[in-house]
Design an enzyme around this catalytic site. Structure first.
Site, PDB file in Angstrom:
ATOM      1  N   GLY A   1       0.774  -1.327   0.116  1.00 14.04           N
ATOM      2  CA  GLY A   1      -0.108   0.029   0.036  1.00 14.04           C
ATOM      3  C   GLY A   1       0.887   1.207  -0.015  1.00 14.04           C
ATOM      4  O   GLY A   1       0.468   2.222   0.656  1.00 14.04           O
TER       5      GLY A   1
ATOM      6  N   VAL B   1      -2.502  -7.444  -2.664  1.00 13.71           N
ATOM      7  CA  VAL B   1      -2.057  -8.486  -1.532  1.00 13.71           C
ATOM      8  C   VAL B   1      -3.037  -9.490  -1.252  1.00 13.71           C
ATOM      9  O   VAL B   1      -2.894 -10.372  -0.398  1.00 13.71           O
ATOM     10  CB  VAL B   1      -1.545  -7.661  -0.478  1.00 13.71           C
ATOM     11  CG1 VAL B   1      -0.565  -6.612  -0.502  1.00 13.71           C
ATOM     12  CG2 VAL B   1      -2.842  -6.874   0.264  1.00 13.71           C
TER      13      VAL B   1
ATOM     14  N   TYR C   1     -14.441  -3.641   9.359  1.00 20.87           N
ATOM     15  CA  TYR C   1     -13.116  -2.811   9.392  1.00 20.87           C
ATOM     16  C   TYR C   1     -12.387  -3.364  10.872  1.00 20.87           C
ATOM     17  O   TYR C   1     -11.259  -3.659  11.056  1.00 20.87           O
ATOM     18  CB  TYR C   1     -13.098  -1.590   9.318  1.00 20.87           C
ATOM     19  CG  TYR C   1     -11.750  -0.721   9.091  1.00 20.87           C
ATOM     20  CD1 TYR C   1     -11.166  -0.717   8.066  1.00 20.87           C
ATOM     21  CD2 TYR C   1     -11.510   0.048  10.281  1.00 20.87           C
ATOM     22  CE1 TYR C   1      -9.825  -0.061   8.204  1.00 20.87           C
ATOM     23  CE2 TYR C   1     -10.314   0.757  10.385  1.00 20.87           C
ATOM     24  CZ  TYR C   1      -9.621   0.589   9.382  1.00 20.87           C
ATOM     25  OH  TYR C   1      -8.323   1.445   9.250  1.00 20.87           O
TER      26      TYR C   1
HETATM   27  P1  NDP Z   1      -4.782   4.977   1.753  1.00 20.84           P
HETATM   28  O1  NDP Z   1      -5.995   4.529   1.050  1.00 20.84           O
HETATM   29  O2  NDP Z   1      -4.399   6.443   1.567  1.00 20.84           O
HETATM   30  O3  NDP Z   1      -3.366   4.211   1.042  1.00 20.84           O
HETATM   31  C1  NDP Z   1      -3.663   2.888   1.011  1.00 20.84           C
HETATM   32  C2  NDP Z   1      -3.060   2.057  -0.433  1.00 20.84           C
HETATM   33  O4  NDP Z   1      -3.093   0.832  -0.386  1.00 20.84           O
HETATM   34  C3  NDP Z   1      -3.676   2.746  -1.697  1.00 20.84           C
HETATM   35  O5  NDP Z   1      -2.841   3.109  -2.650  1.00 20.84           O
HETATM   36  C4  NDP Z   1      -4.514   1.404  -1.943  1.00 20.84           C
HETATM   37  O6  NDP Z   1      -4.709   1.202  -3.291  1.00 20.84           O
HETATM   38  C5  NDP Z   1      -3.755   0.563  -1.756  1.00 20.84           C
HETATM   39  N1  NDP Z   1      -4.349  -0.983  -1.428  1.00 20.84           N
HETATM   40  C6  NDP Z   1      -5.586  -1.121  -1.025  1.00 20.84           C
HETATM   41  N2  NDP Z   1      -5.758  -2.605  -0.926  1.00 20.84           N
HETATM   42  C7  NDP Z   1      -4.739  -3.069  -1.700  1.00 20.84           C
HETATM   43  C8  NDP Z   1      -4.403  -4.373  -1.963  1.00 20.84           C
HETATM   44  N3  NDP Z   1      -5.489  -5.409  -1.929  1.00 20.84           N
HETATM   45  N4  NDP Z   1      -3.371  -4.711  -2.373  1.00 20.84           N
HETATM   46  C9  NDP Z   1      -2.318  -3.656  -2.586  1.00 20.84           C
HETATM   47  N5  NDP Z   1      -2.668  -2.480  -2.364  1.00 20.84           N
HETATM   48  C10 NDP Z   1      -3.809  -2.271  -1.724  1.00 20.84           C
HETATM   49  O7  NDP Z   1      -4.958   4.326   3.188  1.00 20.84           O
HETATM   50  P2  NDP Z   1      -4.162   4.951   4.480  1.00 20.84           P
HETATM   51  O8  NDP Z   1      -2.798   5.357   4.405  1.00 20.84           O
HETATM   52  O9  NDP Z   1      -4.874   5.717   5.356  1.00 20.84           O
HETATM   53  O10 NDP Z   1      -3.967   3.618   5.261  1.00 20.84           O
HETATM   54  C11 NDP Z   1      -2.727   2.725   5.202  1.00 20.84           C
HETATM   55  C12 NDP Z   1      -3.096   1.700   6.476  1.00 20.84           C
HETATM   56  O11 NDP Z   1      -3.354   2.319   7.767  1.00 20.84           O
HETATM   57  C13 NDP Z   1      -4.474   0.790   6.344  1.00 20.84           C
HETATM   58  O12 NDP Z   1      -4.160  -0.361   6.752  1.00 20.84           O
HETATM   59  C14 NDP Z   1      -5.654   1.814   7.225  1.00 20.84           C
HETATM   60  O13 NDP Z   1      -6.446   0.570   7.657  1.00 20.84           O
HETATM   61  C15 NDP Z   1      -4.681   1.854   8.362  1.00 20.84           C
HETATM   62  N6  NDP Z   1      -5.039   2.895   9.256  1.00 20.84           N
HETATM   63  C16 NDP Z   1      -5.441   4.266   8.412  1.00 20.84           C
HETATM   64  C17 NDP Z   1      -6.060   5.367   9.499  1.00 20.84           C
HETATM   65  C18 NDP Z   1      -6.233   6.563   8.807  1.00 20.84           C
HETATM   66  O14 NDP Z   1      -6.975   7.218   9.573  1.00 20.84           O
HETATM   67  N7  NDP Z   1      -6.092   6.786   7.698  1.00 20.84           N
HETATM   68  C19 NDP Z   1      -6.353   5.114  10.671  1.00 20.84           C
HETATM   69  C20 NDP Z   1      -5.935   3.648  11.281  1.00 20.84           C
HETATM   70  C21 NDP Z   1      -5.398   2.517  10.457  1.00 20.84           C
HETATM   71  P3  NDP Z   1      -6.578   1.539  -3.903  1.00 20.84           P
HETATM   72  O15 NDP Z   1      -6.389   2.916  -4.145  1.00 20.84           O
HETATM   73  O16 NDP Z   1      -6.499   0.769  -5.096  1.00 20.84           O
HETATM   74  O17 NDP Z   1      -7.295   1.001  -2.636  1.00 20.84           O
END
Ligand code: NDP
Length: 253
Positions: free
Chosen positions: A10, A57, A147
Site C-alpha cells: 500500500g 495483496v 473494518y
Molecule cells: P490510503 O487509502 O491512503 O492508501 C492505501 C493504499 O493501499 C492505496 O494506494 C490502496 O490502493 C492500496 N491498497 C488497498 N488495498 C490493496 C490491496 N489489496 N493490494 C495492494 N494495495 C492495496 O490508506 P491509508 O494510508 O490511510 O491507510 C494505510 C493503512 O493504515 C491501512 O491499513 C489503514 O487501515 C490503516 N489506518 C488508517 C487510518 C487513517 O485514519 N487513515 C487509521 C487507522 C489505520 P487503492 O487506491 O486501489 O485502494
C-alpha cells in the site's frame, strides 16, 4: 543501493508512502507494493532507492510471484510492512457478505499472505514485520463491524507470528494509528465525525503520516531489537481517553 531492504505494501500514497520515504532517508532500499498501477508508478518515479511492484495483496498467486520477483531483484528482505488496507463503513445490517469479504481479503488475508511469503527470507536476515492495525482494533465504534474486526484479527495475528518466529530472531509488531487525514479516511468520514474524533484526542490533532512512519521504521530497526509481539497505538492518546475529555476541556473554558 543500500544493503537493507524493506517491502512496504500500500506504498503508493498515505501512510505507506510516508513510510517508504522515511526508510529511504534512513538509507534503506524499498520495494513498494500497491495495486494502483498509475499512482504507484508516479510515487516511485519521484523517489531514489525505491522500486514499484504491482500486486494485489489479497490474491495469493500475485503475492507469491511478487515476493519471488522482489527476492530475485534484491537477494534479501530485512523488513516487511503490511500497510495495505481498505475501509468499508456500514451499519451491521447493511454490511453484506461481499463487502465483509472485501475488507477481510485485504486487511487480514493480505497480511497473512505477504507475511507467509516473506518469512523464509526474513528468517535468513533475522528481520522484522510491522503490521498496520488501527485504533478500531481496540475501540469498537459505529459502522466498523468488518473494518474493526479485521484490524482486531491483525493484532492477534501479530502475536501469533511473533511467537512462532521468535526462535528465528524475526520480530513482529503492530502499529495502530488513530485518525490520519488520508484518502482512506476522507472516503469514510463525514466532517461531523472527524470533528467528533478530534474532540476525543488528548493531543488535540489528528496524526500525520509521518507520525505513523516514525514508529514503523523504529520497530524495523535494531533499536527495537527486544520488542516483539506488541501493538503500539500511535493515536495522540485517543485509546486512553474516555468520555470525560470533552467535559474536561469545557470546564477549562
Ligand atoms: P490510503 O487509502 O491512503 O492508501 C492505501 C493504499 O493501499 C492505496 O494506494 C490502496 O490502493 C492500496 N491498497 C488497498 N488495498 C490493496 C490491496 N489489496 N493490494 C495492494 N494495495 C492495496 O490508506 P491509508 O494510508 O490511510 O491507510 C494505510 C493503512 O493504515 C491501512 O491499513 C489503514 O487501515 C490503516 N489506518 C488508517 C487510518 C487513517 O485514519 N487513515 C487509521 C487507522 C489505520 P487503492 O487506491 O486501489 O485502494
Amino acid at each position: 543501493m543500500t544493503n537493507k531492504i524493506a517491502i512496504v505494501t500500500g506504498a503508493a500514497r498515505g501512510i505507506g508512502l510516508a513510510t517508504t520515504k522515511l526508510f529511504l532517508n534512513n538509507n534503506w532500499s524499498v520495494a513498494m507494493i500497491d495495486r494502483d498501477e498509475d499512482e504507484l508508478a508516479n510515487a516511485a518515479a519521484a523517489l531514489t532507492g525505491a522500486l514499484p511492484f504491482i500486486c494485489d495483496v489479497s490474491i495469493p498467486e500475485m503475492v507469491t510471484t511478487t515476493m519471488a520477483t522482489i527476492l530475485e531483484k534484491y537477494g534479501r528482505i530485512d523488513a516487511l510492512v503490511n500497510n495495505a488496507g481498505v475501509a468499508i463503513f456500514k451499519p451491521l445490517e447493511e454490511m453484506d457478505v461481499e463487502c465483509w469479504r472485501t475488507v477481510m481479503a485485504t486487511n487480514l488475508d493480505g497480511v497473512f499472505l505477504c507475511s507467509q511469503a516473506a518469512i523464509p527470507a526474513l528468517k535468513k536476515t533475522r528481520g522484522a514485520i510491522v503490521n498496520i492495525g488501527s485504533i478500531s482494533a481496540v475501540r469498537a465504534s459505529t459502522l466498523r463491524v468488518a473494518y474493526g474486526t479485521s484490524k482486531a484479527a491483525v493484532v492477534h495475528l501479530t502475536k501469533q507470528l511473533a511467537v512462532e518466529l521468535g526462535d528465528y530472531g524475526v520480530r513482529v509488531n503492530c502499529v495502530s494509528p488513530g485518525p490520519v487525514k488520508t484518502k482512506l479516511a476522507a472516503a469514510v468520514h463525514t466532517p461531523d465525525i472527524i470533528k467528533a474524533y478530534y474532540d476525543g484526542i488528548p493531543l488535540n490533532r489528528s496524526a500525520t503520516e509521518q507520525d505513523i512512519a516514525e514508529t514503523v521504521v523504529f520497530l524495523c530497526s535494531e533499536k527495537a531489537a527486544y520488542i516483539t509481539g506488541q501493538m503500539i497505538a500511535v493515536d495522540g492518546g485517543f485509546d486512553a481517553s474516555g468520555i470525560g475529555l470533552p467535559a474536561l476541556r469545557a470546564s477549562r473554558q
